[in-house]
Enzyme design. Structure first.
Site, short mmCIF file in Angstrom:
data_model
loop_
_atom_site.label_atom_id
_atom_site.label_comp_id
_atom_site.label_asym_id
_atom_site.label_seq_id
_atom_site.Cartn_x
_atom_site.Cartn_y
_atom_site.Cartn_z
N LYS A 34 60.80 87.17 33.70
CA LYS A 34 61.21 88.64 33.64
C LYS A 34 60.51 89.71 33.84
CE LYS A 34 60.81 88.63 28.52
NZ LYS A 34 59.84 89.51 28.53
N ASP A 220 63.53 95.71 28.28
CA ASP A 220 62.94 94.32 28.17
C ASP A 220 63.29 93.86 26.56
OD1 ASP A 220 61.78 91.91 28.67
OD2 ASP A 220 59.59 92.79 28.43
N GLN A 251 65.34 83.81 21.86
CA GLN A 251 64.11 84.28 21.25
C GLN A 251 64.08 85.48 20.37
OE1 GLN A 251 60.57 84.26 24.20
NE2 GLN A 251 62.27 84.20 25.57
N ARG A 596 55.15 79.16 24.16
CA ARG A 596 53.83 80.05 24.33
C ARG A 596 52.99 78.99 25.03
NH1 ARG A 596 55.97 83.71 24.71
NH2 ARG A 596 58.01 82.47 24.33
#
Length: 707
Positions: A34, A220, A251, A596
């Site tokens: 992104k 974002d 998320q 992650r």
């Protein structure tokens, strides 16, 4: 990444890139590129559509993301533009316009959470309400500000179903808290957003100035916006209507501080003809890691469609689940595994040890220290919250905002000047409504009986105010530290004094760095930079293992990730066990933790854990089953692919099925199974049942025959 190349984007990214007009919603899974899409879109608008950088606004959620985006855009088109976090954007707008609001000047101070709590406690004391109620008052104020409500309308609605007898005091405290901030020309973090929204709603010239300027707005981490931030975006996009938002409901891990991922759904209702694109291709992790993430998040109901991450990467190493005896065993497993992987070529900065709450960090620290592994802790006590640093920052604030009594009271008796609470109250009476510092610096104070005690203090402030005009920022800060005798206060040779002096040196270094990186650095800008700085901005420093809460690593990536403490009541937290919404947030946290990882993932839980003053048996987290890698009968350490063990070299531990063995903690047992690769053994212990141990590191010996 330095070159601008739209053809380097995948098909879904390109579709979103070329839709420049109107409102565009991109639901982007973890690691789906992104940031690359956002930076290419900015440069595409400038290079291909001829839009001036002056007319573009990009909003991120962390300073780290802001700096990364600025660097990428500058490399691709050699231009500067407005890229900032929500709070930084609002500070900039407020510095230019806040004087329209009664009682405020552009030199306002920003208070931190500790200051806010102290104010609440003083007000609770005034109304003879227990100080322990501070969390309740704070939560009410946060709800009011995060939802953009008036104090009276909030409490009017609350009184209909909340019978707490202290509610009437909470309401008064909220009003008095706001009055206190105004008198001090100070704002808290929520005010930065709310005062900006107030300006937009009540001063149309201010709104038009910015909404007319920004033809294109990019956002974002849209799932983390709260209601006030969403309202700000709607108003900023009200003239041109070009809004490009990237978010991932999977998320959203900040609902506890007002984040509302339903804004992703709201935007489709509030704007006409919203174009929606979905990014599912992951560029970060291996197939095995993505399988884990997809498995756990599939259990959530509050999602936009069936988003499923995929990758062209190999399956990679299989995930490992480690059932430790206790927290020390868990920590030693983490440390030993890191040591082994470093010997294979990994660097310490490739590792992250992640936990749901920072209370789990102590055993991990001890384990890493025992192996002499360098590490840094994040998500706990922050550098700028250290006492010696807060004192210096408070002194500096006096030279920016003379109304800042909050900062004045921190330093008026530091170092000791014989100024207690009674003296301060008498000084307030003498000031007769004037800001206390303004009174101290005025001519009338010379006739006060307290003047001798504060004469040197006042003289030093006046001298430094004059000197500030001719000194660089870093030299002025050095002078403040020297003239007020702060280093002398920590002149001892003990370790604590040495550490505090070292921290002060680090602060001066950060001022120097800020001065070097900004063309016209001001003290006001530096203090704002410090107040809006996040502890997570420094995560992943070279040469250190990162030990962190999951919340602090949002947006980061590591080659190897350990997620510890997968136990019921701990992850998920106990409060989520009877609340569907909170359980889904816990699941999103685990999803964030797993995604992650780039190459390796290790997950651990303990049979016993010492917490809150006692050691208890633990139950494995329900998430272990949802991950799809734990046998229903008993837990195994899995180090192979999900469907089929990969064939390769086998490890010979010297143990065979049927061997009687002795373990340092679990005692006597018998080997009942050994994995195909020889690494994992299932041991039936006499007192602890079946345990799966890694035979290359387990403290296990064969039992000697009695004869």
């Amino acid at each position: 990444m330095k070159d601008y190349n739209p053809n380097s984007l995948n098909d879904e990214q390109k579709k979103a890139l070329f839709e420049t007009d109107g409102v565009v919603l991109v639901t982007a899974g973890a690691g789906s590129g992104k940031t690359r899409l956002l930076t290419h879109r900015i440069v595409y608008l400038i290079k291909e559509k001829g839009v001036s950088p002056y007319n573009i606004l990009a909003i991120t959620f962390t300073n780290k993301a802001t700096n990364e985006m600025k660097e990428r855009v500058t490399n691709m088109c050699d231009c500067t533009m407005w890229i900032s976090t929500f709070h930084s954007m609002c500070v900039r707008i407020l510095r230019e316009n806040i004087e329209k609001i009664d009682g405020y000047t552009r030199n306002f101070s920003i208070i931190d959470e500790d200051d806010r709590e102290k104010i609440y406690k003083e007000l609770l004391k005034k109304y003879q309400v227990d100080e322990e109620e501070v969390e309740k008052v704070s939560k009410h104020m946060e709800n009011i500000k995060n939802k953009g409500l008036d104090i009276d309308e909030y409490f009017s609605a609350l009184k209909e179903f909340d019978r707490n007898p202290n509610l009437k005091y909470y309401e008064k405290i909220c009003y008095e808290y706001e009055d206190y901030l105004q008198k001090n020309n100070s704002l808290d973090f929520d005010d930065l957003l709310n005062k900006t929204l107030f300006l937009f709603n009540n001063y149309r010239d201010v709104l038009f100035k910015y909404s007319n300027r920004f033809e294109y707005i990019l956002v974002d981490e849209f799932q983390d916006t709260n209601l006030v931030q969403y309202k700000l975006l709607k108003l900023l996009a009200s003239v041109h209507g070009n809004l490009f938002v990237v978010g991932d409901e999977d998320q959203c891990i900040y609902t506890w501080r007002g984040a509302n991922f339903e804004n992703i759904f709201n935007i489709k209702n509030d704007f006409p003809n919203v174009k929606v694109f979905k990014l599912e291709r992951n560029y970060r992790s291996t197939k095995n890691i993505l399988n884990l993430a997809n498995n756990v998040i599939a259990n959530n109901r509050q999602r936009i469609g069936d988003k499923k991450l995929w990758t062209d990467k190999d399956s990679g190493e299989g995930p490992v689940v480690f059932n430790a005896f206790d927290e020390r065993d868990e920590a030693m497993f983490v440390a030993k595994t890191i040591e082994d992987l470093v010997s294979e070529g990994y660097s310490y900065s490739d590792f992250a040890v992640l936990m749901r709450i920072n209370a789990l960090s102590r055993p991990v620290e001890e384990g890493l220290m025992s192996f002499q592994i360098p590490y840094k802790i994040y998500g706990g006590f922050k550098f700028y919250e250290r006492a010696e640093i807060k004192v210096i920052l408070s002194y500096l604030s006096l030279f920016v905002n003379e109304k800042d009594e909050i900062s004045l009271l921190k330093v008026i008796n530091f170092p000791k000047r014989g100024i207690g609470e009674a003296t301060i109250e008498n000084l307030r009476k003498e000031a007769d409504g004037k800001p206390l510092l303004e009174y101290l610096l005025g001519d009338k104070f010379e006739f006060s009986k307290y003047f001798p005690k504060l004469q040197a203090f006042v003289k030093t402030i006046k001298e430094l105010k004059t000197a500030r005009q001719s000194l660089s920022l870093v030299d002025f800060v050095k002078n403040v530290i020297k003239k007020f005798g702060i280093l002398e206060h920590y002149a001892g040779k003990d370790e604590d004094s040495l550490n505090r002096r070292s921290n002060i040196d680090s602060l001066v270094a950060s001022v120097q760095e800020f001065q070097d990186e900004n063309e016209e650095p001001t003290l006001e800008d530096f203090l704002t930079f410090i107040m809006l700085r996040s502890d997570s901005d420094n995560i992943q420093e070279n040469g250190f293992v990162s030990v962190s809460t999951i919340h602090s690593v949002k947006g980061l990536e590591f080659k190897v990730v350990f997620v510890i403490g997968l136990e019921e009541g701990l992850f998920p937290l106990a409060k989520a066990l009877k609340n569907l919404d909170e359980m889904e947030e816990e699941r999103r946290l685990l999803y964030v933790a797993i995604t992650r990882a780039e190459e390796r993932i290790f997950i651990s839980y303990t049979a016993r854990r010492f917490m809150y003053g006692k050691s208890d048996y633990r139950t494995p987290s329900r998430f272990l089953k949802e991950l799809g890698i734990v046998d229903k009968k008993h837990t195994k350490i899995i180090s192979n692919d999900f469907e089929e063990a990969e064939k390769g070299e086998t490890f010979d531990s010297g143990f065979r099925v049927g061997d009687r063995v002795v373990h340092l903690r679990f005692g006597r047992g018998v080997v009942v199974n050994i994995s195909d690769d020889g690494l994992v053994g299932d041991i039936q212990f006499d007192d602890f049942g079946v345990k799966s141990l890694m035979l290359n590191m387990a403290k296990l010996e064969k039992e000697e025959d009695d004869d």
